[in-house]
Design an enzyme around this catalytic site. Structure first.
Site, mmCIF file in Angstrom:
data_model
loop_
_atom_site.group_PDB
_atom_site.id
_atom_site.type_symbol
_atom_site.label_atom_id
_atom_site.label_comp_id
_atom_site.label_asym_id
_atom_site.label_seq_id
_atom_site.Cartn_x
_atom_site.Cartn_y
_atom_site.Cartn_z
ATOM 1 N N LEU A 83 9.178 37.431 -62.018
ATOM 2 C CA LEU A 83 10.379 36.608 -61.836
ATOM 3 C C LEU A 83 10.423 36.130 -60.400
ATOM 4 O O LEU A 83 10.734 36.911 -59.494
ATOM 5 C CB LEU A 83 11.638 37.430 -62.143
ATOM 6 C CG LEU A 83 11.818 37.957 -63.566
ATOM 7 C CD1 LEU A 83 13.070 38.825 -63.658
ATOM 8 C CD2 LEU A 83 11.902 36.805 -64.560
ATOM 9 N N GLY B 43 8.340 32.797 -54.973
ATOM 10 C CA GLY B 43 8.537 32.420 -53.568
ATOM 11 C C GLY B 43 7.514 33.123 -52.702
ATOM 12 O O GLY B 43 6.374 33.331 -53.116
ATOM 13 N N VAL C 271 7.176 36.293 -51.600
ATOM 14 C CA VAL C 271 6.628 37.565 -52.082
ATOM 15 C C VAL C 271 5.956 37.390 -53.443
ATOM 16 O O VAL C 271 4.911 37.987 -53.716
ATOM 17 C CB VAL C 271 7.721 38.645 -52.131
ATOM 18 C CG1 VAL C 271 7.154 39.957 -52.648
ATOM 19 C CG2 VAL C 271 8.324 38.848 -50.740
ATOM 20 N N ASP D 256 20.864 43.678 -43.805
ATOM 21 C CA ASP D 256 19.547 43.979 -44.382
ATOM 22 C C ASP D 256 19.151 45.423 -44.069
ATOM 23 O O ASP D 256 18.737 46.177 -44.954
ATOM 24 C CB ASP D 256 18.530 42.990 -43.809
ATOM 25 C CG ASP D 256 17.111 43.304 -44.221
ATOM 26 O OD1 ASP D 256 16.795 43.089 -45.409
ATOM 27 O OD2 ASP D 256 16.327 43.761 -43.371
ATOM 28 N N LYS E 251 18.625 48.884 -46.580
ATOM 29 C CA LYS E 251 17.427 49.731 -46.567
ATOM 30 C C LYS E 251 17.758 51.178 -46.224
ATOM 31 O O LYS E 251 17.235 52.104 -46.842
ATOM 32 C CB LYS E 251 16.411 49.157 -45.577
ATOM 33 C CG LYS E 251 15.841 47.810 -46.032
ATOM 34 C CD LYS E 251 15.064 47.138 -44.895
ATOM 35 C CE LYS E 251 14.530 45.772 -45.301
ATOM 36 N NZ LYS E 251 14.025 45.005 -44.131
#
Lengths: 435, 435
Positions: free
Chosen positions: A9, A12, A14, A200, A204
């Site tokens: 899915l 882009g 990655v 971000d 993580k």
């Protein structure tokens, strides 16, 4: 053995990297895994791009159609974000598909829905790429350190911020100038908020905290403070005192609860973390038996992230069809052992602090400041007058010993109330990284 | 689920540590694994010590009796060495027992017998603790980086040597003095040969090389050069030039073959590896997709090593009884893909070099030396006269560009043949750690 069939899915950065790794290293991967990995279906915005990247895969415009395909064993979710990605992952799990995702936001914000559903449906959700890109830190936390009680984690886990801080230090540049440079180099987004304000890194460290301590995801309780207000003077003064300033994600188990926080942090320059520069990431883990370990590498980029995505596909491929009831649990501990634990409010966190105060350069000022710190149970490790800003104003840097954060805040409020002090006082937390 | 039953061979430092980890962290381990780990039998020299450490385990004086016991699923070999350890491991495998071992010597020297037998008998042999103690580097190489073609590995993998080199640098002390200090601290054995002459590091880089490139163990072809002949002057001069000297294990895939070598190495001081001090270990891996990653932690000690041993037991416990034909292969690639590859003779290795020459301090000497280097296709990056040893002798340090080792050796032989040069010339290899 038959190939394992995956559907991707999103093609882009990655997604494209994942297709490239699977193609370029197909022979090496099969040599290790003992079977091939076939991309049987892809979902992307542009069919032409999809056909160019994955010529033999079926193209699906509709992600929900892809996740229902019989020729897909593993759904690799690389959309990012939490809109379609969340619904598609849930739909895929409901159809018994295993999941590989690089989506930290999805897991930190909706992991508490996703993982229980995956356990109910007996599918694996792998997410090595969601934290620190190509560094196999999830595997270290869930498997390599499985004999340990983890005490704390501190990580440089946002490459954009680390690049900006490294450049500010090396060149003495202002934040805004370096941000522009980072945007020109492609290291920062046009809207950099997500990276530079700590969101971000917060996603993580939330994921790593859950794995370290066996808790649900606690992103809503994660303290977030970014680097956009940092002054290059503080970076310079920190360096003069033997410290570097890094944006750290920190989680630590204490007697009163779990610390979960992201903020700029002074760390001693001799620590390895202090020497992680540019866009690189590193995670330091302290655990009771092994002591300190550290993991370093590229935290972003198409191929490093794809390296982690493909490692997850390989792990799943080894177990598909195996009659084991004893997989590595999603959150490191068995599902029925996942327990909510108190997340310590920032006021209760114990830290040492760097303060920078601008005050009238006249007799008695330092004494008043020191007195107010003492009144609030803050003891001083160092107090340095850094020089004179103009004829009447001096700049004072103070390093404190450890104290509970509500005390330093009370002290700062009292000092800021002095007529002779300019508002606001700069406060940056410090970590010795010795525990 | 029922507990997994283990039998431990050897209750020395690591054996005692393993028992301690299993006992102290029993609850945390079960919370992760979903079943208990029971020590059902131990073999040690002293029954009283065994009973004190593992009161509920059966005591076996004979290791061969232990490995045949029906109540032992996993044999944890912590004897060390290759005498009884080898025979006992082979006997255990023949009886269908899974193996966990910390024994680098056993695997580097006899892995080519042990792994094929394990595959024939369908048992797992896990060996995380054999390299870099508590650092989960075997798991990173076999699993975390499984999507990559590995290019090179460089590691500080002998804590004793790294402690000695760190002390020599910090204090300017001589090798012999620091060795005595290390022995007093328990960081070096009474007979330190195995550590300081590179054998231990050679075993470890041999194991990592096999995993990185899918080869058999090639310990007999591993070049070994230790630190006992290092002069503290070279450490000082290296530092003045911006380098640190570390004992590195290096393996690299080149077009002509695989490099496999252990020797003191100058590395730029900015590299993370250069900042790994004391007894700590670190392994840098360069791989095609992820780029550079680095893994740092304690390379020895009872509890860090036991952390790795117990992680291996947990990995095995998850798969016991699983009907998977697709375990992580012992040497990272499928057994039928393990292929012998050429190990490059040292004469064919390409490196840059640090030379220290003592020569008569008179006109023409430098010119002659530079000429002989040029005659042998060695180009000079820097040539520094470091000062005068006595009235007639000067000390010259030369850094070369990359050249094939046979050229530098020929150049050294030619320079040593000059009347004005003292014998021997000091030669230390350099690595930029940029590839």
């Amino acid at each position: 053995m038959k190939p394992v069939n995956i559907g991707i899915l999103g093609l882009g950065t990655v997604g494209g990297g994942t297709a490239a790794v699977l193609q370029d290293n197909a022979a090496e991967i099969s040599r290790r895994l003992g079977r091939d990995i076939a991309i049987t279906a892809v979902c992307a915005r542009e069919e032409a791009r999809a056909k160019a990247i994955c010529p033999t895969a079926a193209f699906e415009r509709d992600p929900f159609a892809l996740v229902r395909r019989d020729d897909v064993d593993v759904v690799v979710e690389l959309f990012g974000g939490t809109d379609t990605a969340k619904d598609a992952v849930i739909e895929a799990i409901s159809h018994g598909k295993h999941i590989v995702t690089a989506n930290k936001k999805l897991l930190a914000e909706y992991g508490n829905e996703i993982f229980p559903l995956a356990e109910e449906k007996n599918v694996m959700v792998q997410f090595e790429a969601s934290v620190a890109g190509g560094i196999p830190i999830i595997k270290a936390l869930r498997e390599g350190l499985a004999a340990n009680r983890i005490r704390s984690i501190a990580g440089i886990i946002n490459g954009t911020s680390n690049f900006i801080l490294s450049e500010m230090r090396e060149k003495g540049s202002a934040f805004a100038d370096v941000l522009k440079e980072a945007q020109a180099l492609g290291y920062a987004e046009a809207d950099p908020t997500f990276d530079i304000e700590g969101h971000d890194a917060g996603h993580k460290i939330t994921i790593m905290s859950a794995l370290a301590f066996g808790t649900p995801m606690n992103f809503a309780s994660c303290y977030l403070e970014g680097i956009s207000k940092l002054d290059s003077r503080d970076i310079k003064y920190a360096e003069e005192l033997g410290y570097r300033i890094k944006l750290l994600g920190i989680t630590r188990k204490t007697g009163k609860g779990i610390e979960l926080r992201v903020h700029p942090t002074l760390i001693p320059e001799r620590r390895l973390l202090a020497n992680v520069n540019g866009v690189m990431n590193a995670v330091r883990v302290n655990a009771d038996m092994v002591g300190e370990t550290l993991y370093y590498g590229a935290g972003a980029g198409a191929l490093p992230t794809a390296s982690a995505v493909v490692a997850d596909i390989i792990d799943i491929a080894r177990l598909i069809g195996a009659e084991t009831e004893n997989r590595v649990p999603h959150l490191a501990v068995q599902p029925d052992e996942v327990q909510a634990q108190t997340i310590l409010p920032m006021d209760e966190v114990v830290s040492s602090y760097y303060l920078r105060v601008q005050a009238e350069d006249k007799p008695g000022t330092l004494g008043k400041i020191a007195g107010l710190l003492a009144d609030n149970q803050v003891s001083i490790e160092a107090l340095i007058q850094k020089g004179v800003i103009d004829k009447t104003t001096a700049e004072i840097v103070i390093l404190t010993h450890s104290t509970v954060e509500k005390n330093i805040k009370a002290a700062i409020a009292a000092i800021e109330a002095l007529d002779c002090v300019e508002v606001p006082i700069t406060m940056i937390r410090m970590e010795s990284l010795h525990d």
